[in-house]
Design an enzyme around this catalytic site. Sequence first.
Site, short mmCIF file in Angstrom:
data_model
loop_
_atom_site.label_atom_id
_atom_site.label_comp_id
_atom_site.label_asym_id
_atom_site.label_seq_id
_atom_site.Cartn_x
_atom_site.Cartn_y
_atom_site.Cartn_z
N THR A 1 0.81 -1.21 0.00
CA THR A 1 0.00 0.00 0.00
C THR A 1 0.85 1.26 0.00
O THR A 1 0.40 2.33 -0.42
CB THR A 1 -0.97 -0.02 1.21
OG1 THR A 1 -1.68 -1.26 1.20
CG2 THR A 1 -1.97 1.12 1.16
N LYS B 1 -0.61 -12.98 7.59
CA LYS B 1 -1.60 -12.09 6.98
C LYS B 1 -2.12 -12.82 5.76
O LYS B 1 -1.38 -13.06 4.81
CB LYS B 1 -0.96 -10.76 6.58
CG LYS B 1 -1.91 -9.84 5.80
CD LYS B 1 -1.18 -8.62 5.25
CE LYS B 1 -2.11 -7.77 4.38
NZ LYS B 1 -1.40 -6.62 3.76
N TYR C 1 3.20 -13.19 4.88
CA TYR C 1 2.21 -12.54 4.02
C TYR C 1 1.87 -13.48 2.87
O TYR C 1 2.67 -13.72 1.99
CB TYR C 1 2.77 -11.21 3.50
CG TYR C 1 1.80 -10.36 2.72
CD1 TYR C 1 0.42 -10.59 2.75
CD2 TYR C 1 2.26 -9.28 1.97
CE1 TYR C 1 -0.46 -9.79 2.05
CE2 TYR C 1 1.38 -8.47 1.25
CZ TYR C 1 0.03 -8.74 1.30
OH TYR C 1 -0.84 -7.93 0.59
#
Length: 282
Positions: A42, A158, A130
């Site tokens: 992000t 995640k 992740y």
Amino acid sequence: MENIVALITPFKDGNVSYEGLKSLVLKHIREKTDKLLLLGTTSEAPSLSLEEKKKIVKEVALISEGKIELIGSLCVNNLNSMKEELKVYDGINIKSFLVITPYYNKSTKEGIIEYFMEASKIINNDIIIYDVKSRTNYDLTIEEIKKLMKIKHVKGIKLASSDLTKIRKVCSLNSPDFKVYCGDDLVLMDFLLYGTSGVISVMSNVISEIIKNIIESYNKGEHKASLELFKKYEPLMEKCLGVLNPVGIKALMNALNLPAGDLRLPLKEEAGLEEELYALWS
């Protein structure tokens, strides 16, 4: 349960806006966001130089010290790059790092376990795996996750997936020793249903307090209120997250006069996106 924001990088005239960055960090401190994830997808990390990354981490650490915990991101695809990226965080109090499964070169079934074993030695701090097939083209199996859980320093995952079967199975592994985080705001309610330690959220760049309220209401047993609040913002989330991240969230922030600024190529905002998002916000 934790609400962790995957922080954007604000730009102005093509450069990192450190004034904008300060404003965003202070906003999250005021809103009592639980933690900040630095230099994730992000943040447009692939388009940031090492010097920019170092300055971002340093600036955020100065503002946030003693007020909000930071999580580092090491979203690289090889161990040599990991060693170099780790230097970005030298001297900064980082307790855990988000580590992606290798992309582009990808991984073999045997290699993925050894990769995280070596990563554990290099990082020597808590690791959150992740798992994001849309960016890596590698989908960790439950059996692989169970093996990875046994590695020293691996303390969580995640999961960015809308596969409800996988969400249910991975959430069954959630515990104080291995935290399962929702990696996609749109399936937050499913993670809450099956059991999660929280969310690493894109939408919290704008609606951190709302995300926190959704989680807290659910935890109090107010499931209907939690779902109704989620559904109120669901159309906005769908539009915002329906384009390649962080294109949507930065467009929404710009529409709301929050410091976000432009995108770095190869990302580019669609014409009319800000207006559409603002209409949904209103």
